[in-house]
Scaffold this motif. Structure first.
Motif, PDB file in Angstrom:
ATOM      1  N   ARG A 140       0.838  -1.202   0.000  1.00 36.43           N
ATOM      2  CA  ARG A 140       0.000   0.000   0.000  1.00 36.43           C
ATOM      3  C   ARG A 140       0.874   1.254   0.000  1.00 36.43           C
ATOM      4  O   ARG A 140       0.565   2.237  -0.678  1.00 36.43           O
ATOM      5  CB  ARG A 140      -0.881  -0.016   1.252  1.00 36.43           C
ATOM      6  CG  ARG A 140      -1.949   1.079   1.262  1.00 36.43           C
ATOM      7  CD  ARG A 140      -3.135   0.688   0.423  1.00 36.43           C
ATOM      8  NE  ARG A 140      -4.208   1.662   0.499  1.00 36.43           N
ATOM      9  CZ  ARG A 140      -5.399   1.487  -0.026  1.00 36.43           C
ATOM     10  NH1 ARG A 140      -5.671   0.370  -0.679  1.00 36.43           N
ATOM     11  NH2 ARG A 140      -6.336   2.406   0.076  1.00 36.43           N
TER      12      ARG A 140
ATOM     13  N   GLY B  12       2.041   2.267  -3.357  1.00 39.94           N
ATOM     14  CA  GLY B  12       1.057   3.054  -4.097  1.00 39.94           C
ATOM     15  C   GLY B  12       1.104   4.517  -3.706  1.00 39.94           C
ATOM     16  O   GLY B  12       1.006   5.401  -4.565  1.00 39.94           O
ATOM     17  N   THR B  13       1.276   4.775  -2.400  1.00 37.34           N
ATOM     18  CA  THR B  13       1.377   6.158  -1.927  1.00 37.34           C
ATOM     19  C   THR B  13       2.589   6.850  -2.535  1.00 37.34           C
ATOM     20  O   THR B  13       2.515   7.998  -2.982  1.00 37.34           O
ATOM     21  CB  THR B  13       1.483   6.184  -0.396  1.00 37.34           C
ATOM     22  OG1 THR B  13       0.336   5.535   0.164  1.00 37.34           O
ATOM     23  CG2 THR B  13       1.562   7.614   0.110  1.00 37.34           C
TER      24      THR B  13
ATOM     25  N   LEU C 127      -0.859   0.790  -8.510  1.00 36.65           N
ATOM     26  CA  LEU C 127      -1.917   1.113  -7.562  1.00 36.65           C
ATOM     27  C   LEU C 127      -2.862  -0.062  -7.361  1.00 36.65           C
ATOM     28  O   LEU C 127      -3.279  -0.354  -6.234  1.00 36.65           O
ATOM     29  CB  LEU C 127      -2.694   2.348  -8.041  1.00 36.65           C
ATOM     30  CG  LEU C 127      -1.927   3.665  -8.001  1.00 36.65           C
ATOM     31  CD1 LEU C 127      -2.772   4.797  -8.587  1.00 36.65           C
ATOM     32  CD2 LEU C 127      -1.496   4.018  -6.593  1.00 36.65           C
ATOM     33  N   LEU C 128      -3.206  -0.761  -8.439  1.00 37.12           N
ATOM     34  CA  LEU C 128      -4.056  -1.938  -8.310  1.00 37.12           C
ATOM     35  C   LEU C 128      -3.337  -3.045  -7.556  1.00 37.12           C
ATOM     36  O   LEU C 128      -3.922  -3.744  -6.726  1.00 37.12           O
ATOM     37  CB  LEU C 128      -4.496  -2.430  -9.698  1.00 37.12           C
ATOM     38  CG  LEU C 128      -5.408  -1.477 -10.482  1.00 37.12           C
ATOM     39  CD1 LEU C 128      -5.695  -2.040 -11.862  1.00 37.12           C
ATOM     40  CD2 LEU C 128      -6.714  -1.241  -9.729  1.00 37.12           C
TER      41      LEU C 128
ATOM     42  N   SER D 132      -1.208  -2.553  -5.319  1.00 36.48           N
ATOM     43  CA  SER D 132      -1.097  -2.103  -3.935  1.00 36.48           C
ATOM     44  C   SER D 132      -2.421  -2.184  -3.185  1.00 36.48           C
ATOM     45  O   SER D 132      -2.485  -1.841  -2.011  1.00 36.48           O
ATOM     46  CB  SER D 132      -0.574  -0.664  -3.891  1.00 36.48           C
ATOM     47  OG  SER D 132       0.688  -0.572  -4.509  1.00 36.48           O
TER      48      SER D 132
ATOM     49  N   TYR E 253      -5.473  -0.667  -4.240  1.00 38.61           N
ATOM     50  CA  TYR E 253      -6.412   0.419  -4.485  1.00 38.61           C
ATOM     51  C   TYR E 253      -7.559  -0.051  -5.385  1.00 38.61           C
ATOM     52  O   TYR E 253      -7.345  -0.844  -6.304  1.00 38.61           O
ATOM     53  CB  TYR E 253      -5.714   1.610  -5.150  1.00 38.61           C
ATOM     54  CG  TYR E 253      -4.840   2.419  -4.220  1.00 38.61           C
ATOM     55  CD1 TYR E 253      -5.300   3.605  -3.658  1.00 38.61           C
ATOM     56  CD2 TYR E 253      -3.551   1.998  -3.905  1.00 38.61           C
ATOM     57  CE1 TYR E 253      -4.503   4.347  -2.808  1.00 38.61           C
ATOM     58  CE2 TYR E 253      -2.740   2.738  -3.051  1.00 38.61           C
ATOM     59  CZ  TYR E 253      -3.228   3.910  -2.508  1.00 38.61           C
ATOM     60  OH  TYR E 253      -2.437   4.646  -1.660  1.00 38.61           O
ATOM     61  N   GLU E 254      -8.772   0.443  -5.115  1.00 37.46           N
ATOM     62  CA  GLU E 254      -9.888   0.174  -5.999  1.00 37.46           C
ATOM     63  C   GLU E 254      -9.706   0.940  -7.302  1.00 37.46           C
ATOM     64  O   GLU E 254      -8.979   1.929  -7.360  1.00 37.46           O
ATOM     65  CB  GLU E 254     -11.206   0.606  -5.332  1.00 37.46           C
ATOM     66  CG  GLU E 254     -11.529  -0.160  -4.056  1.00 37.46           C
ATOM     67  CD  GLU E 254     -12.794   0.360  -3.388  1.00 37.46           C
ATOM     68  OE1 GLU E 254     -13.332   1.387  -3.886  1.00 37.46           O
ATOM     69  OE2 GLU E 254     -13.212  -0.239  -2.394  1.00 37.46           O
ATOM     70  N   ARG E 255     -10.402   0.472  -8.343  1.00 40.19           N
ATOM     71  CA  ARG E 255     -10.225   1.094  -9.659  1.00 40.19           C
ATOM     72  C   ARG E 255     -10.595   2.572  -9.649  1.00 40.19           C
ATOM     73  O   ARG E 255      -9.906   3.396 -10.240  1.00 40.19           O
ATOM     74  CB  ARG E 255     -11.059   0.352 -10.706  1.00 40.19           C
ATOM     75  CG  ARG E 255     -10.500  -1.000 -11.086  1.00 40.19           C
ATOM     76  CD  ARG E 255     -11.297  -1.626 -12.201  1.00 40.19           C
ATOM     77  NE  ARG E 255     -12.659  -1.946 -11.768  1.00 40.19           N
ATOM     78  CZ  ARG E 255     -13.627  -2.370 -12.588  1.00 40.19           C
ATOM     79  NH1 ARG E 255     -13.380  -2.496 -13.877  1.00 40.19           N
ATOM     80  NH2 ARG E 255     -14.826  -2.674 -12.126  1.00 40.19           N
TER      81      ARG E 255
ATOM     82  N   LYS F 135     -10.567   4.706  -7.117  1.00 38.63           N
ATOM     83  CA  LYS F 135      -9.566   5.482  -6.382  1.00 38.63           C
ATOM     84  C   LYS F 135      -8.270   5.581  -7.173  1.00 38.63           C
ATOM     85  O   LYS F 135      -7.601   6.621  -7.145  1.00 38.63           O
ATOM     86  CB  LYS F 135      -9.313   4.844  -5.016  1.00 38.63           C
ATOM     87  CG  LYS F 135     -10.456   5.055  -4.031  1.00 38.63           C
ATOM     88  CD  LYS F 135     -10.071   4.581  -2.649  1.00 38.63           C
ATOM     89  CE  LYS F 135     -11.195   4.891  -1.648  1.00 38.63           C
ATOM     90  NZ  LYS F 135     -10.843   4.432  -0.280  1.00 38.63           N
ATOM     91  N   ALA F 136      -7.895   4.506  -7.865  1.00 38.02           N
ATOM     92  CA  ALA F 136      -6.682   4.546  -8.690  1.00 38.02           C
ATOM     93  C   ALA F 136      -6.812   5.624  -9.761  1.00 38.02           C
ATOM     94  O   ALA F 136      -5.873   6.385 -10.009  1.00 38.02           O
ATOM     95  CB  ALA F 136      -6.431   3.178  -9.331  1.00 38.02           C
TER      96      ALA F 136
ATOM     97  N   TYR G 230      -6.783   9.242  -7.977  1.00 36.83           N
ATOM     98  CA  TYR G 230      -5.468   9.682  -7.524  1.00 36.83           C
ATOM     99  C   TYR G 230      -4.545   9.991  -8.692  1.00 36.83           C
ATOM    100  O   TYR G 230      -3.708  10.896  -8.609  1.00 36.83           O
ATOM    101  CB  TYR G 230      -4.845   8.623  -6.620  1.00 36.83           C
ATOM    102  CG  TYR G 230      -5.532   8.497  -5.269  1.00 36.83           C
ATOM    103  CD1 TYR G 230      -6.029   9.616  -4.624  1.00 36.83           C
ATOM    104  CD2 TYR G 230      -5.685   7.259  -4.654  1.00 36.83           C
ATOM    105  CE1 TYR G 230      -6.660   9.522  -3.403  1.00 36.83           C
ATOM    106  CE2 TYR G 230      -6.319   7.150  -3.421  1.00 36.83           C
ATOM    107  CZ  TYR G 230      -6.808   8.279  -2.803  1.00 36.83           C
ATOM    108  OH  TYR G 230      -7.424   8.188  -1.590  1.00 36.83           O
TER     109      TYR G 230
END
Length: 285
Positions: free
Chosen positions: A123, A126-127, A177-178, A180, A182-184, A186-187, A190
């Motif tokens: 995660r 992704g950040t 991001l996926l 990590s 993250y939902e689609r 939110k990806a 962001y």
């Protein structure tokens, strides 16, 4: 049309165009995305390393004085170490909050907590990719703004070139991001927010280009350090889970594809910029 308005329009279009083009990946059915995601991670590694070593770092060192090279090199190293410390703190905080193995829990609990920490580390990757991409896009915005201040046509060409070489990078960002967790939606959100830093960079270049020129190389090496850390520390280890020959060759192939596409896009952008400079020179003569 006012130059500032042109900068805002073209930086916004360039940033959003690259994100939306890459966002097509999110429209694939779930089973196709799951099978394509490991290849996307391999592609992202190549794109990140090529973007750092073939684009950001050479550009950062291009016009600096020899006396500034050690400082830039130290900034690059410091950036990698800072991202390591930040990720370590995030993982430790998660571990501390959930009473993991460092607090003397049993072996089974320790294993589960270690797994949770590993997932939290993903995660964190992704950040960091959002942060690094935001810095990268911010610097792209400064470059586009500088081009518009030099010549409107050059600014348009530069903004399109930036959008073109950002598309494969954004594909890799979505994959990360996926991966990590993250939902689609939110990806996509962001990535759109990170792309809008291009507009901020362009506007800042318009109002304070003289002040920003001195610090531009440092923005470049910080973005590069983020990309290097993510590729080497967070993504490459995940490729060692499967060691069969077929999977390994596929991983190498997609890494090289990421490198090749980023390098070719940058080469194409440089050709357009060189052609535009020649045209401007001919007009001035």
């Amino acid at each position: 049309m006012d130059v500032l308005l042109l900068i805002v329009i073209f930086t916004a279009i360039g940033g959003l165009l690259s994100v939306l083009a890459a966002g097509v990946f999110l429209l694939l059915p779930e089973h196709y995305r799951e099978s394509a995601l490991p290849h996307g991670i391999s592609f992202a590694i190549g794109a990140l390393l090529a973007g750092a070593f073939c684009g950001l770092i050479p550009h950062a060192f291009e016009d600096v004085a020899a006396s500034d090279i050690p400082v830039l090199s130290a900034t690059l190293m410091a950036g990698i170490l800072v991202f390591f410390v930040l990720e370590k703190l995030l993982v430790w905080r998660h571990c501390h909050a959930h009473a993991c193995e460092m607090h003397g829990e049993d072996a089974h609990h320790s294993h589960n907590s270690a797994e949770n920490s590993h997932q939290h580390g993903r995660r964190a990757a992704g950040t960091f990719i959002i942060l690094g991409d935001g810095i990268h896009n911010f610097v792209d915005g400064i470059l586009v703004g500088a081009a518009f201040l030099t010549d409107v046509h050059l600014g348009m060409v530069t903004s399109l070139a930036v959008a073109a070489h950002e598309i494969p990078q954004e594909v890799g960002d979505f994959a990360i991001l996926l991966h990590s967790g993250y939902e689609r939606r939110k990806a996509l959100l962001y990535n759109v927010l990170a792309s809008l830093t291009t507009v901020a960079g362009g506007v800042l270049a318009y109002f304070g280009l003289g002040d920003m020129q001195a610090s531009l190389p440092y923005f470049l090496v910080l973005a590069a350090s983020s990309f290097i850390y993510i590729a080497v520390a967070d993504l490459i280890p995940s490729l060692h889970v499967k060691t069969d020959i077929k999977t390994s060759l596929q991983q190498i192939g997609f890494i090289l594809a990421g490198v090749a596409l980023i390098v070719s896009m940058q080469h194409l952008a440089h050709r357009y910029e060189a052609a535009d400079h020649r045209a401007i020179g001919a007009i001035e003569k």
